[in-house]
Structures are given as C-alpha cells and as structure tokens.
Design an enzyme around this catalytic site. Sequence first.
Site, PDB file in Angstrom:
ATOM      1  N   GLU A  36      -3.102   0.873   4.943  1.00 18.80           N
ATOM      2  CA  GLU A  36      -2.841   1.831   3.896  1.00 18.80           C
ATOM      3  C   GLU A  36      -3.712   1.743   2.884  1.00 18.80           C
ATOM      4  OE1 GLU A  36       1.600   2.061   1.971  1.00 18.80           O
ATOM      5  OE2 GLU A  36       0.311   0.796   0.678  1.00 18.80           O
ATOM      6  N   TYR A  42      -3.011   8.958  -1.872  1.00 15.48           N
ATOM      7  CA  TYR A  42      -2.536   8.195  -0.775  1.00 15.48           C
ATOM      8  C   TYR A  42      -2.789   8.430   0.615  1.00 15.48           C
ATOM      9  CZ  TYR A  42       1.031   5.599   2.031  1.00 15.48           C
ATOM     10  OH  TYR A  42       1.438   4.831   2.873  1.00 15.48           O
TER      11      TYR A  42
END
Length: 379
Positions: free
Chosen positions: A189, A101
């Site tokens: 993101e 991530y």
Amino acid sequence: MNLHEYQARELFRQAGIRMPDGEVATKPSEVEAIATRLGGGVVIKAQVHTGGRGKAGGVKLATDPREAAEHAETILGMVIKDLVVSKVLVVPAVEISSEAYVGMILDRESQRPVLMVSASGGVDIEEVAASSPEKIRRLAIDPRFGLLPHQAMELGFALYDDLRHVRAAAKIMTQLYDVFMDNGATLTEINPLVTSSEGEVLALDAKVTLDDNILERRPDLALLRDETAEATSEVEARHAGLTFIKLDGNVGCVVNGAGLAMATMDLVKYYGGEPANFLDIGGSSNPEKVVTALRIITRDPSVKAILFNIFGGITRTDDVANGIVTALQQFKVEVPIVIRLTGTNEEEAIRILSEAGMTALNGMDEAVEQVVARVKEAA
Ligand code: GDP
Ligand code: MN
C-alpha cells in the site's frame, strides 16, 4: 508478517518505485546528523506496525536539524496503539500538491489480487471507504496476465488529469503489483501517493504485509521480522509453536486443531459468548504448549473464563491434562476453567484432572454453554 515502513520502502525501491531517500535512526542525535546531511526540511516518522501514525503524532515535519532532534525526542518512546516506538525514519520533506491512495490486497471473495485506487488519499482513507466507497476504484487482477498497461492507465486517469501524472501513477501501480507478487505479500500500500510541487508522483508512505508462508522459502524476507515491534503474546505463541490470534471477546479458548478451533469459536458465539482469541495448540501433544497457552491467555485482562476443547487423536488428552495441572502449579489462574476432552487416553486425563480437583466434560455443547454461563456470572 508486517514490515516496518523503512523495510517496505526497501522492497519498493528494488521494484523502482519513486520516493525520497530516507534513513533510520534510534537516537535524536542520529536524527540531527541525518537531517544535517539531507539539508532542508525533513519528516520524522515513527516506525511501528500500525497505520494512523500521523493522527497519533508519530509523523512530524521539521524545518531544521535542531527541530528534527526535538521531534525525535518526542516520537522515540511514544506508544502508538500499544506499540512502543524505538526507531524513526528521517526523510526529506516534500511539498505536497495532492494526496492519492494506491493499494493491493489479496481478496478472498474474487480469489485474486485486487488493486484499489482513490484520488481521496491521505490519513482518512478508512473514512472514505466507509462513507463514500464509490470514491475507491477496485480492479481484480488475473494473475495469469498481471496488471495490463491499459488497466493501469485507466486507473491512473481515475487519479489524475495530467497525462504525465497518469503515466507515472500507472508505472507505480505496475511496480506495486510486482512487489506484491514477487514477495508473497497479502498487502502492499502507498498512502499517500503524492504529486509534488515540482510535478513528480512519489510514494510518501509504504506498507507491506507478507504471508507468513513465504518466509520459509525466502530467508531474506524472514530476516525482516522485528520481534521487538510485535505483540508479546503473539511472539511467545509463535516460539512455542502455537497459532494464536488475539480477538476482542472474553472467552479464552484453547483448542487442538484449526478446524476444531474455528468450530469452537462458532459455538461460543452461538451460545451468546465472544471468543477472546483463536488458539490452536497443534496436533502433537506437549504439556509445555498447554502451559504457554494458559500463560498467554490469563495475561489478557478481558478474559473472564477459559474453555479447553480437546479432541484427542494424535493429541493425547493426558498430556493436555498434565499441562493444565503444571500451569496451575506455576501461576495463579483467577478465572474459571471449563474443560472438555475426549479421545486418546481420556480415562488417564480424567484421573489426572480429578486428582487436582478438576472435572472434565465430554460434550462440546455442554462445555461451551457452561463457559458462556460462567462469563455471564462474572459480569
Ligand atoms: P500514517 O498516518 O501512519 O499513514 O503515516 P504517513 O506516512 O502516511 O504520514 C501521515 C501524513 O503526513 C501523510 O498523509 C501526509 O499528509 C503527511 N506527510 C508525510 N510525509 C510528508 C512530507 O514529506 N511532506 C508533507 N508536507 N507532509 C507529509
Ligand atoms: Mn499513510
């Protein structure tokens, strides 16, 4: 403003972030054609303004064009978190070795852009954040210097052991920071950032939220707005010049001015209620805005009572009163309305309301206590 994945990918691509090429489609036949052109396995991905698409069945792998079309058939029209899927993204499937991530947010506490990375990426990052926050590394970035190479490398080492992967990830972090800063984003993101079986580091998902304040300066970004993908109430509010944010409570609030709206919500909570929304009808007075505000609020089935809190300065309270009366003539409001108004033209406002069989209160505490009581009676 939220962007679709395919739009976010375009900003990522401009910054040089590596990812598989993809195409958008609105029909299963188009998906089949794209899959044929790409050759090999593909992933069909619902384009909606929400995460968690994978878990909701909105991300599916297909081994051939026929299967791709079948998945498109299922995904198009699907409802994910109240949003209808009308577009899908088709990308070549990647054989994944690991999922990490990488995300950037605008952090109010440190008043800086914060880069967050975790080696435990994928669909369960929220769970990781809640149950093992130590698995997420955070770095507040000083915007005067940007993300420095050694900082990016260090975070790269938090994700990977292999130096080639570390370097590739560090480069992507820098590019993600650029996307964030260059487009007035509040969030950028990549989840998952993957290593492929061929040893490449690739972005397999793209999420971008823009600060609405950038849109006036950047018409190219403003064009990315897709109103068909946004909540109807928020679209309607924006067109009417209202600032509206839906919340989880049951006390509908109509207030003039953002500060008073915040104070009103605080007071609702203080007296044991929960606001159903934030709504600022703005400084100028316009009965139409009040009508729209009431229409939006009454459409929400969780609203059990409505509170008007109007402090008349530039806003004329008689205009607000006229708006309330007009709204009640146009549509039925099933829940009690408590009105507090004071200031400019209040005698006139009180006259208009009483002619329509309504009363107005003068004190803010009194009005909030009353609306909370009405909600409790309804429960
Ligand atoms: P989200 O659930 O809305 O965040 O959608 P994502 O785009 O992140 O997709 C969800 C999950 O699908 C990812 O975490 C991956 O595990 C999986 N996925 C997405 N693309 C691919 C791919 O090309 N190959 C494989 N094997 N899995 C993929
Ligand atoms: Mn994702």
